[in-house]
Design an enzyme around this catalytic site. Structure first.
Site, short mmCIF file in Angstrom:
data_model
loop_
_atom_site.label_atom_id
_atom_site.label_comp_id
_atom_site.label_asym_id
_atom_site.label_seq_id
_atom_site.Cartn_x
_atom_site.Cartn_y
_atom_site.Cartn_z
N LYS A 37 0.84 -1.21 0.00
CA LYS A 37 0.00 0.00 0.00
C LYS A 37 0.87 1.26 0.00
O LYS A 37 2.09 1.18 0.23
CB LYS A 37 -0.91 -0.02 1.23
CG LYS A 37 -0.16 0.02 2.56
CD LYS A 37 -1.08 -0.28 3.74
CE LYS A 37 -0.31 -0.25 5.05
NZ LYS A 37 -1.15 -0.71 6.18
N TYR A 256 16.67 29.08 10.72
CA TYR A 256 15.46 29.75 11.19
C TYR A 256 15.31 29.62 12.70
O TYR A 256 15.57 28.55 13.26
CB TYR A 256 14.22 29.13 10.54
CG TYR A 256 14.05 29.46 9.08
CD1 TYR A 256 14.12 30.77 8.61
CD2 TYR A 256 13.79 28.44 8.16
CE1 TYR A 256 13.93 31.05 7.26
CE2 TYR A 256 13.60 28.73 6.81
CZ TYR A 256 13.68 30.04 6.37
OH TYR A 256 13.49 30.30 5.05
C1 LIG Z 1 -0.43 -1.77 6.84
C2 LIG Z 1 -1.01 -3.06 7.22
C3 LIG Z 1 -0.21 -4.22 7.35
C4 LIG Z 1 1.29 -4.17 7.28
O1 LIG Z 1 1.77 -3.71 8.51
P1 LIG Z 1 3.34 -3.59 8.86
O2 LIG Z 1 3.32 -3.18 10.27
O3 LIG Z 1 3.88 -2.54 7.95
O4 LIG Z 1 3.96 -4.89 8.62
C5 LIG Z 1 -0.84 -5.42 7.58
N1 LIG Z 1 -2.19 -5.49 7.70
C6 LIG Z 1 -2.99 -4.41 7.61
C7 LIG Z 1 -4.44 -4.56 7.78
C8 LIG Z 1 -2.43 -3.16 7.39
O5 LIG Z 1 -3.22 -2.08 7.34
#
Ligand SMILES: *Cc1c(COP(=O)(O)O)cnc(C)c1O
Length: 362
Positions: A37, A256
């Site tokens: 994702k 800054y």
């Molecule tokens: C993002 C996500 C994962 C992966 O999680 P990590 O901690 O990056 O391994 C797995 N399952 C779901 C439902 C997620 O939203």
């Protein structure tokens, strides 16, 4: 400006494959289904998915329908992966999911009803996964609702899953509670493979593996427990050039808000990366970058396009590259300095950095 004199992100696909192999070796007997994702945690979902397909991955997770379409297009007709969409079937999305052969992760009774109606209209069973919420209270049907979905006509359940709230804290009592709830609820669907573990879950022990594990961040080099873990190598190398080295006289400030004042004459390397590139401003005065063969602290505030780095008595000069994230400057260390987690560091690396890939594309 030469090509080298700009920020660049290099994605090491061989390191990705090595991290994948590490997960497979840990979750022996379970299928490793990569989570790609958010454009593969910012590193390029297409490139990442193609290489992981070559490593044997056949089932991928994305969050959004559009992300699924992009991964489907990148894999092409020759790589018939199952691509599961964690958002499920948002209203009106089923025709789009169907057209791209994406598998919704049904999150509510309403989504399940809509999917069954869609399957009925199409005259064929619809493949779907079912998300059962076991305590995170984000997405998913409640365990007591799952009963009603048993044997639901029109649907072919290819997976039942749940997601841990506190996996990153191995001793948290919620892990066992969710494990028990999931085991019980998944038993209603004895024919569907089960999936509970994200990256952290993989390292909570075999009981959490079931048939499918869903790691994300560890594939990309983040530790499973929100801390640097030498078992997972850096996949992203984010570098930026030094534009200028200056000596700041004692008593003068840098950047800054004048938050750093030189106690003695201090050589500062001005590096061409800032919060517009993904160097989080919250790392001001705390982040360390790798430059001239050593880890060196940022002086003062991170600005939009630039950071100042303490050059010490090194011979660092304009054109030298600073590694902000990479094998010598881990995403977990950068995250700790900025008060966040490795995930956010990875996805914030901006499109301004020139991207390239190394290692076999798969
Ligand atoms: C993002 C996500 C994962 C992966 O999680 P990590 O901690 O990056 O391994 C797995 N399952 C779901 C439902 C997620 O939203």
């Amino acid at each position: 400006m030469t090509d080298a004199a700009e920020a660049r992100l290099t994605v090491d696909l061989d390191a990705l494959a090595a991290n994948h192999a590490r997960l497979r070796a840990t979750a022996v007997g379970a299928e490793v289904a990569p989570v790609v994702k958010a454009d593969g945690y910012g590193l390029g979902a297409g490139e990442v998915s193609r290489r992981l397909w070559a490593e044997g991955a056949r089932r991928f997770f994305v969050a959004r329908v559009g992300e699924g379409e992009a991964v489907r297009a990148a894999l092409g007709p020759g790589r018939a992966a199952q691509i599961l969409v964690l958002d499920g079937a948002p209203p009106g999305a089923l025709p789009r999911l169907d057209a791209a052969e994406l598998t919704p992760v049904l999150n509510s009774l309403e989504q399940a009803r809509a999917a069954r109606a869609f399957a009925g209209g199409r005259g064929a069973r619809l493949q779907a996964a079912l998300h059962i919420d076991t305590g995170l209270n984000r997405l998913g049907v409640r365990p007591e609702e799952a009963e009603g979905l048993r044997g639901a006509p029109g649907l072919e359940l290819v997976l039942v899953m749940s997601h841990l709230a506190c996996g990153q804290d191995a001793g948290h009592p919620m892990n066992l509670t969710q494990l028990e709830r999931f085991r019980e609820a998944a038993a209603l669907f004895p024919d569907a493979p089960r999936s509970l573990a994200n990256s952290a879950g993989v390292f909570l022990g075999e009981a959490y593996h079931f048939e499918v594990v869903r790691p994300g961040v560890t594939l990309y080099g983040g530790g499973p427990f929100e801390a640097e873990d030498p078992r997972f190598g850096a996949v992203a190398r984010f570098e930026a050039p030094v534009l200028q080295v200056r000596t700041v006289p004692a008593g003068e400030s840098v950047g800054y808000d004048a938050t750093f004042t030189a106690a003695r004459p201090t050589r500062a390397a001005i590096v061409a990366a800032g919060h517009a590139d993904g160097v989080l401003r919250s790392g001001s005065g705390r982040l360390k970058v790798w430059l001239g063969g050593a880890k060196r602290p940022v002086l003062g505030s991170v600005s939009m396009d630039l950071v100042a780095v303490d050059a010490g008595d090194s011979d660092i000069k304009a054109g030298d590259m600073a590694e902000i994230i990479g094998p010598n400057a881990s995403v977990d260390a950068a995250a700790a300095a900025a008060g966040t987690i490795s995930y956010e560091i990875l996805v914030r690396i901006s499109r301004r950095a020139r991207r390239s890939y190394m290692g076999s594309p798969g």
